[in-house]
Design a protein around this motif. Structure first.
Motif, PDB file in Angstrom:
ATOM      1  N   VAL A 121      44.818  40.329  44.294  1.00  0.00           N
ATOM      2  CA  VAL A 121      44.848  41.196  42.736  1.00  0.00           C
ATOM      3  C   VAL A 121      44.396  39.841  41.788  1.00  0.00           C
ATOM      4  O   VAL A 121      43.569  40.298  40.832  1.00  0.00           O
ATOM      5  CB  VAL A 121      45.506  42.193  42.388  1.00  0.00           C
ATOM      6  CG1 VAL A 121      45.456  42.611  40.969  1.00  0.00           C
ATOM      7  CG2 VAL A 121      45.049  42.841  43.399  1.00  0.00           C
ATOM      8  N   GLY A 163      41.307  40.458  40.837  1.00  0.00           N
ATOM      9  CA  GLY A 163      41.019  41.601  39.830  1.00  0.00           C
ATOM     10  C   GLY A 163      40.862  42.712  41.406  1.00  0.00           C
ATOM     11  O   GLY A 163      39.945  42.687  42.356  1.00  0.00           O
ATOM     12  N   VAL A 164      41.392  43.821  41.121  1.00  0.00           N
ATOM     13  CA  VAL A 164      41.443  45.316  41.903  1.00  0.00           C
ATOM     14  C   VAL A 164      39.951  45.395  42.377  1.00  0.00           C
ATOM     15  O   VAL A 164      39.775  45.296  44.107  1.00  0.00           O
ATOM     16  CB  VAL A 164      41.945  45.680  41.205  1.00  0.00           C
ATOM     17  CG1 VAL A 164      41.777  47.436  42.224  1.00  0.00           C
ATOM     18  CG2 VAL A 164      43.610  45.974  40.218  1.00  0.00           C
ATOM     19  N   VAL A 219      38.801  43.012  44.803  1.00  0.00           N
ATOM     20  CA  VAL A 219      39.447  42.784  45.693  1.00  0.00           C
ATOM     21  C   VAL A 219      39.097  43.875  47.772  1.00  0.00           C
ATOM     22  O   VAL A 219      39.010  43.261  48.447  1.00  0.00           O
ATOM     23  CB  VAL A 219      41.175  42.814  45.840  1.00  0.00           C
ATOM     24  CG1 VAL A 219      42.191  42.834  47.343  1.00  0.00           C
ATOM     25  CG2 VAL A 219      41.979  40.760  45.120  1.00  0.00           C
ATOM     26  N   LEU A 220      39.157  44.967  46.570  1.00  0.00           N
ATOM     27  CA  LEU A 220      38.632  46.153  47.395  1.00  0.00           C
ATOM     28  C   LEU A 220      37.245  45.620  48.394  1.00  0.00           C
ATOM     29  O   LEU A 220      37.429  45.488  49.235  1.00  0.00           O
ATOM     30  CB  LEU A 220      38.337  47.011  46.919  1.00  0.00           C
ATOM     31  CG  LEU A 220      39.975  47.777  46.209  1.00  0.00           C
ATOM     32  CD1 LEU A 220      39.264  49.283  45.436  1.00  0.00           C
ATOM     33  CD2 LEU A 220      40.896  47.847  47.325  1.00  0.00           C
TER      34      LEU A 220
END
Length: 214
Positions: free
Chosen positions: A110, A114-115, A118-119
């Motif tokens: 992350v 960043g979130v 990453v997803l």
């Protein structure tokens, strides 16, 4: 200039004391790889970020689990040992990058991406890994050599060492590569492309299998 072949070549299991050197080698090996270009489009800090990704894979999973091997040599007689390449393997029935490792490494991913990013990356990697054979196999997660020793046989020596372990276990070997330039190298060692994964906006992935040697 033709690369100089190192002396006293040997492959051994990596230890935690090797992680820093191993990570530098893999970071240099993969900073221009299509996957890492996709991870980190900004080339200015790609090397540093690539090294951190390699540290997550090696330091949290493969090295503590005893499934990382390095190629060590001495450039001159009596010189300091040099790690020129590394391979991260997963034996049949094991998960060097399992849920616990993923949980420990998630905060680091992350911070790197960043979130939202990453997803997206994890969805892509999950789709790629879902293509792995159901039959028992050795999985070559990472194989990389320092650009300074590419062309000297370091990568081939690391790969042959893993193939010999797979042959001793009586199972095939599986890998994925996002770099089409690697396909010929693996084909010379008995691999063949068995499928391709094409995810929108992600690098094409070539899934390769080396059948059990008979």
């Amino acid at each position: 200039m033709t690369p100089t072949t190192p002396a006293d070549v040997g492959v051994r299991t990596a230890t935690m004391n090797d992680v820093a050197r191993l990570v530098r080698v893999l970071g240099r090996a993969f900073q221009d790889d299509p996957l890492f270009r996709w991870f980190f489009p900004d080339g200015e800090d790609r090397l540093a970020r690539s090294m951190r990704v390699c540290a997550l894979n090696a330091g949290f999973g493969h090295v503590p689990g005893g499934t990382a091997w390095v190629h060590e040599s001495r450039e001159t007689a009596g010189g300091t040992p040099v790690i020129g390449g590394a391979a991260l393997w997963t034996p049949p029935g094991e998960t060097a990058e399992g849920p616990l490792t993923a949980l420990r490494s998630l905060p680091h991913w992350v911070r790197l991406m960043g979130v939202a990013r990453v997803l997206r990356v994890f969805r892509f990697l999950g789709a790629v890994r879902a293509t792995a054979p159901e039959e028992p196999h050795w999985y070559l997660a990472v194989l990389g050599t320092d650009p300074a020793v590419q062309g000297t046989g370091v990568g081939s020596r690391l790969l042959r060492d893993g193939l010999a372990r797979a042959d001793a276990d009586g199972v095939p070997v599986y890998l994925e590569t996002m770099n089409p330039a690697n396909i010929g190298f693996y084909e010379r060692h008995g691999f063949r492309v068995v499928r391709a994964v094409n995810e929108p906006s992600a690098p094409p992935t070539y899934c390769m299998l080396r059948p059990l040697a008979v």
